[in-house]
Design a protein around this motif. Structure first.
Motif: not given
Length: 419
Positions: A121-137, A182-186
């Motif tokens: 999650k640190q990767l998506s958050d650090g790149l200001s794409r916080t919605y990714v982890a939010m939707m999965i959560t 992980l699937a989403y990021l890769f």
């Protein structure tokens, strides 16, 4: 996850189950807090590398974060099982001593998957794409709710697992969330360039050590605060099962708003980290100001909601009148400390953004272990204030932390400007 578990357990099993799940979740999250807090330093570092347009460094930080999460899984997992083995030293009632350890064991195992999720999650958050982890959560929370209903009650052909069904639900959900992220990021274009195989040969050991160096103090900041609340749970158990169940309800409501406020702290830390990468003191100060202003507005609204809908919120959890009366009193204190809680978690976030972790760690230890817990114990047991005395101690600790951490941030900004 903990809030969903506790609501389901309280509705379907009752106050003994609620107390057992509550103390098990509190102890598990206490142990996990060092890992979760430690991993949270990676997002500001990624944000800083992004501002510097250093793609290889972002890749190294991602891989180093995953390695650190695996180390935390092993080390903190061992700590968790040692606590389970010696669970009786917490001096809870015989029923809770019997039910809580098995629940806690499943949650401790699930923490390993939560750590890997947090690291990714640190990767998506650090790149200001916080919605990714939010939707999965959000998807995970819905699944957790469904699995709770099915596994606790034994619907759809599954065995009736009762209390352990709630813990199993959290385990299954955390595994699915980790795999989904992980699937989403890769497999998404936005992130694939940062995860390219050509960076695989780059060493990460130096970053692993650096993350531990600044991450462990950051994790201890979370630990000292959460430990105060976890020890408050144990003290509530000394007062009685009604007080323990009531505390668990009030702390669940407070922890929900806390997690939302911590999101503002994470966002503030990322924006401050970007300002640090750009060497722009004005941007650092502005980002900190905005994060603090937003949390004051948000937590004021939450305070009013808790005061207005006090009884309705309590009755979501349980129908026991004795527990409801105690919980409603605690909810009033929970409403009052919303502002302090929000300001202190955002201040920690923005200080993390400028890599200031050591002094804030001492501040949190002082606020919760020198002020909060001793005062709460004195008020509850020496001045016979019962459960609400413990909560006044928590309020005092949160307020001290909020004031000292905010002063620390503006002191460092002033120092940066002078330099």
């Amino acid at each position: 996850m903990g809030v969903t578990d506790n609501i389901m357990v309280g509705r379907y099993i009752g106050k003994i189950g609620l107390g057992s799940a509550g103390i098990a979740n509190s102890m598990s999250f206490l142990i996990a807090s060092i890992g979760m807090g430690g991993l949270s330093v990676v997002a500001p570092l990624i944000s800083k590398a992004k501002a510097e347009r250093n793609v290889p460094e972002i890749n190294r930080l991602f891989r180093a974060g995953i390695k650190v999460s695996l180390w935390f899984s092993v080390i903190l997992g061992i700590v968790g099982f040692v606590c389970i083995y010696y669970f009786r030293i917490f001096q809870q009632s015989p029923e809770i001593n019997e039910q809580a350890p098995a629940f806690m064991a499943i949650i401790i195992v699930s923490n390993a998957f939560m750590f890997v999720f947090a690291a990714a999650k640190q990767l998506s958050d650090g790149l200001s794409r916080t919605y990714v982890a939010m939707m999965i959560t959000v998807f995970g929370l819905i699944l957790n709710l469904i699995f709770n209903i099915v596994l606790i009650n034994g619907y759809l052909g599954f065995p009736k697992m009762g209390l352990l069904g709630s813990a199993a639900s959290t385990l299954i959900t955390r595994i699915l969330m980790m795999l989904a992220l992980l699937a989403y990021l890769f497999n998404t274009k936005t992130f694939k360039k940062y995860l390219h195989a050509k960076y695989k040969s780059l060493q990460t050991n130096d970053l692993v050590l650096m993350i531990f160096k600044i991450g462990v103090p950051s994790g201890l900041q979370f630990f000292f605060e959460i430990a105060a609340f976890s020890l408050a749970v144990i003290m509530m158990g000394w007062l009685g099962e009604n007080q323990l169940a009531a505390h668990q309800i009030a702390i669940n409501v407070a922890s929900t708003t806390y997690m939302m406020a911590s999101g503002l702290g994470i966002a503030g830390g990322i924006r401050v980290g970007e300002g640090r990468g750009l060497k722009n003191v004005r941007k650092i100060r502005f980002s900190g100001n905005v994060a603090l202003l937003l949390v004051v507005i948000f937590m004021t609204a939450m305070m009013l909601i808790i005061l207005v809908f006090n009884r309705i919120l309590v009755e979501l959890y349980i129908a026991d009148n004795e527990v409801i009366v105690i919980a409603m009193r605690l909810m009033i204190v929970a409403a009052i400390f919303q502002l302090s809680d929000g300001i202190q978690v955002v201040s920690l976030g923005i200080l993390r953004g400028i890599a200031d972790v050591n002094i804030p760690t001492w501040i949190t230890m002082f606020a919760y272990w020198v002020i909060s817990l001793p005062l709460g114990y004195l008020l509850a047991f020496n001045f016979d204030m019962d459960a609400i005395g413990i909560w006044f101690g928590l309020l005092a600790g949160l307020t001290a932390s909020a004031v000292l951490l905010t002063v620390r941030f503006y002191y460092l900004i002033k120092k940066m400007r002078l330099e």
